[in-house]
Design an enzyme around this catalytic site. Sequence first.
Site, PDB file in Angstrom:
ATOM      1  N   CYS A   2      -2.514   3.242  -4.708  1.00 25.57           N
ATOM      2  CA  CYS A   2      -3.531   3.800  -5.728  1.00 25.57           C
ATOM      3  C   CYS A   2      -3.028   4.003  -6.927  1.00 25.57           C
ATOM      4  CB  CYS A   2      -3.631   5.366  -5.324  1.00 25.57           C
ATOM      5  SG  CYS A   2      -4.306   5.620  -3.591  1.00 25.57           S
ATOM      6  N   ARG A  27      -2.634  -1.965  -7.230  1.00 25.32           N
ATOM      7  CA  ARG A  27      -2.029  -1.150  -6.474  1.00 25.32           C
ATOM      8  C   ARG A  27      -3.014  -0.444  -5.175  1.00 25.32           C
ATOM      9  NH1 ARG A  27       2.785   1.486  -8.803  1.00 25.32           N
ATOM     10  NH2 ARG A  27       2.249   3.205  -7.550  1.00 25.32           N
ATOM     11  N   TRP A  74      -6.198   3.026  -2.537  1.00 28.39           N
ATOM     12  CA  TRP A  74      -5.807   2.229  -1.301  1.00 28.39           C
ATOM     13  C   TRP A  74      -5.971   3.308  -0.325  1.00 28.39           C
ATOM     14  CZ3 TRP A  74      -2.301   2.752   2.537  1.00 28.39           C
ATOM     15  CH2 TRP A  74      -1.953   1.669   3.424  1.00 28.39           C
ATOM     16  N   ASN A 100      -1.887  10.156  -6.224  1.00 32.48           N
ATOM     17  CA  ASN A 100      -1.262   9.050  -5.544  1.00 32.48           C
ATOM     18  C   ASN A 100      -0.232   9.567  -4.536  1.00 32.48           C
ATOM     19  OD1 ASN A 100      -0.200   6.809  -4.951  1.00 32.48           O
ATOM     20  ND2 ASN A 100       0.730   6.154  -6.896  1.00 32.48           N
ATOM     21  N   GLY A 101      -0.317   9.290  -3.444  1.00 29.09           N
ATOM     22  CA  GLY A 101       0.607   9.693  -2.450  1.00 29.09           C
ATOM     23  C   GLY A 101      -0.220  10.441  -1.169  1.00 29.09           C
ATOM     24  N   GLU A 484       9.542 -15.451   6.075  1.00 26.63           N
ATOM     25  CA  GLU A 484       8.668 -15.224   4.869  1.00 26.63           C
ATOM     26  C   GLU A 484       7.521 -15.976   4.846  1.00 26.63           C
ATOM     27  OE1 GLU A 484       8.522 -12.942   2.889  1.00 26.63           O
ATOM     28  OE2 GLU A 484       7.680 -13.903   1.083  1.00 26.63           O
ATOM     29  N   LYS A 488       3.744 -14.687   4.434  1.00 27.54           N
ATOM     30  CA  LYS A 488       2.696 -14.998   3.084  1.00 27.54           C
ATOM     31  C   LYS A 488       1.622 -15.406   3.658  1.00 27.54           C
ATOM     32  CE  LYS A 488       4.485 -13.649   0.707  1.00 27.54           C
ATOM     33  NZ  LYS A 488       5.417 -12.715  -0.058  1.00 27.54           N
ATOM     34  N   GLU A 491      -0.669 -12.678   5.220  1.00 28.79           N
ATOM     35  CA  GLU A 491      -1.227 -11.610   4.314  1.00 28.79           C
ATOM     36  C   GLU A 491      -2.313 -11.995   3.327  1.00 28.79           C
ATOM     37  OE1 GLU A 491       1.697  -9.489   2.057  1.00 28.79           O
ATOM     38  OE2 GLU A 491       2.742 -11.215   1.387  1.00 28.79           O
ATOM     39  N   HIS A 507      11.435 -20.064  24.892  1.00 35.57           N
ATOM     40  CA  HIS A 507      11.556 -18.766  25.672  1.00 35.57           C
ATOM     41  C   HIS A 507      10.316 -18.106  25.755  1.00 35.57           C
ATOM     42  CE1 HIS A 507      15.723 -19.531  26.650  1.00 35.57           C
ATOM     43  NE2 HIS A 507      15.707 -19.729  25.205  1.00 35.57           N
ATOM     44  N   LYS A 606       0.104  -3.164  -3.707  1.00 36.15           N
ATOM     45  CA  LYS A 606       1.516  -3.641  -3.975  1.00 36.15           C
ATOM     46  C   LYS A 606       2.594  -2.681  -3.732  1.00 36.15           C
ATOM     47  CE  LYS A 606       3.737  -6.778  -6.272  1.00 36.15           C
ATOM     48  NZ  LYS A 606       3.942  -7.932  -5.572  1.00 36.15           N
TER      49      LYS A 606
END
Length: 611
Positions: A2, A27, A74, A100-101, A484, A488, A491, A507, A606
Site C-alpha cells: 500500500c 507497493r 494491496w 498502510n498496515g 532464485e 523469478k 512471480e 527422489h 514490493k
Amino acid sequence: MCGIVGYTGSRQAQEILLQGLARLEYRGYDSAGVALEQAGSIEVVCRKGKVEALAHTLSHFDFQSHCGIGHTRWATHGRPSEANAHPHTSCAGDVAVVHNGIIENFAELKEGLIARGHQFRSETDTEVIAHLVEEALEDPSQPTLLQAVAQATEVLIGSFGLAVLWDQEPGTVVACRRDSPIVVGRDETGSYVASDIIALIEATRDVMILEDNQFAVLTPDSLQCYNQDLEPISVPLTTIDWAIDGAEKGGYPDFMLKEIHEQPRVIRDTLAGRLINGALTIDELEMTPEALNLVDRVYLIACGTSYHAALIAKNLIEAWARIPCEVEVASEFRYRDPIITPTTLVVAISQSGETADTLAALRDARVKGAHVFGITNVVGSPVARESDGVIYTKANKEIAVASTKSFLGQVVSLTLLALLLAQSKGTLTSGQIRLLFKELVDTAEQVETILSREAQVEPAARACKDATSALFIGRGMGAAISQEGALKLKEISYLHAEAYAAGEMKHGPIALIDEGFPVIAIATKSPVYEKVLSNLQEAKARGALIVAIATEGDEEIASYADQVIYIPKVRDALSPITASVPLQLLARAVALQRGCDVDQPRNLAKSVTVE
Ligand code: M6R
C-alpha cells in the site's frame, strides 16, 4: 504494501497525489483512491485497478483542492474492489483515512462500533479507524484532529502508517505510524506525507522519517512532529541522495530491464571503498575485529529473493570463515526457539528494510541477545535503524516488484561479509582475500558481457513460454541459484516453477518430466559439473527440454542441452553473481512472451509489511 501520499499547500492537491501514487504504485496496485478537501467538505474518488484508472476518472471532475490524501492498495482485508479501496470515511463522511498496515483487532473494534451505531461500507480493517476518529471527535472537550487520531490509535493493535483528513480542520493532514513507514517533508509550496521517500523526491530531498508512535501535523505553512504524549519534537532531517532517474524508466521498456542493466553499477558501488591498504573494512557494522572473531554461529534470516541471497552466502561463510551458518525463512525463525548466545551473529537481509516477518525476527534475535546486522537497500528503513550495524546494498531505488539489482547487491554484500569474517578469523590469508575481492570487482565487467548478449535468452524463452511447469536444477552454488531462478520465473510469468538440488531429482521430481518439460540447469564449470551432467542425462532420457546456463567455451554441454546460455568463466564461489543474470533475463523474456506485466505482477507488492 500500500502506498500513502498526502499534501496540503498552494498547489492543486489532485495533481500531486496522482503523481505520488504513480510513484508508489509498485507497493500495491489493485485499487487507488483520493480524498480531496474542497470548500469545507471531503470528496472521495476511488477506482479498482491501477492509478491510471483513477486519473482517468478524476479527469472528468474539476476539483479545486489544495489539501488531500491518496492511496494505492494491496488487498489484505477484503478483495480488491471500489468499496474496499481507500480512503475510508466516517459515517458522516467528514473524516477520511488512508492506511498502510494491518489492524489485527479490527473485528472486535468493528463489532463495538456497530453496536454503538456506526455503519460500515467496506470489508476492510482500515474503516474502523475512520469511525474511531469520528467518535473521538465527538467528545465534548472538542479535541483537535491530532488529539482524536492519537486517541483512536491507542486502541489499535497491529501496524499502521496513517494520513487523516477532517473537514472541520481544513488544510490539515495528520499522519502517524506504528511499524509501518511514514515520511514527511516540505517545499516552498506546502507540506507532504508519504509511505515512501520516493513519492517526495521531486518536492524535497530533505525528509523526516517518523519513528513508531510519532505524529505529524501538516498545514500549508508548517510541519510539526509530536511524540506519543503529543509534545512537539524535532525529528532529524534525512537527505536523500538517489538520482531521480531511479524512479524513471530511462529509455527502457520496463523497470525490470532497466534494473537488470544497472547491476554492474550496483556491484561497483557496493564494493567501492571496501578494501583499504589491503584490508577489508565495513565500518558501518560497528563491530571490532576482535568481536567479529568471537562469532561462533551465524543465522541469516530473510524472505523471498533475499532468502535466496542468504542461501548463497551460507556456502561462502562456511567455506571461507569456517563458522556454522544457518539460513532461515524469517517467518519461521520468529516462531522458533533458535539457539542464540552473545556470540551469535544474526544477519537480517531485506531489500525494502520493512518486511514484517524479517523485522519481527530481527527484533526477536536482539531480545535474545544476538548481535544483529542488517543488509538493506533503504536508508533509514526499520531494518537499518534497528540493527546494530548495517550494510547498504547501493542498488538505489528498485521499482520492479521482482528483485534483481537489489538481489545482486545483497549477494555482493554478503560475499563481502563472508570475506570480512574470514579476515577476522584468519581463515583466509590477506593475499587470498585480496584476490577474491579483485575477482568480485571483476564480476561487474562479466555481468556487462552477459547483458551485451541479452538476446541469447530469447530462443530458450520461446521454448518455455507455453509450458505449464518448469524445473530448475543445480548443485552446490547452482542449487541456491536455481531457487532464485524459479522464483523469478513464477512471480512474473505465472508459470509454475520449482527448484531442486539436482541430486534430489531422482527422489521425486523426475516423475514430472515428460516430453518437452522444461528443465533449466545451472551447469557452469564447478567441482560438481560432471554430476550435473549426469542429472541432465537423466532428465534428457525422459524427454525434458533442457536449457543450460553454462560456462563460455564449454562445448560438451551442447550435447546435453537443447538451449545453451553462455556466461563468462568465474570461480564457483562467485558464480551466483553471473549465473543469476541470465535467469532474470529469461524470466522476463518468458513473461513478456506470455503477455504479462513484468513490473507489476498480479497479487504481489514490493514490500510486504504484513505478517
Ligand atoms: O524487501 P525484502 O527483501 O524483505 O522482500 C522479501 C520478499 O518479499 C521479496 O524478495 C520478494 O520475494 C520479491 N518479490 C522477489 O522478487
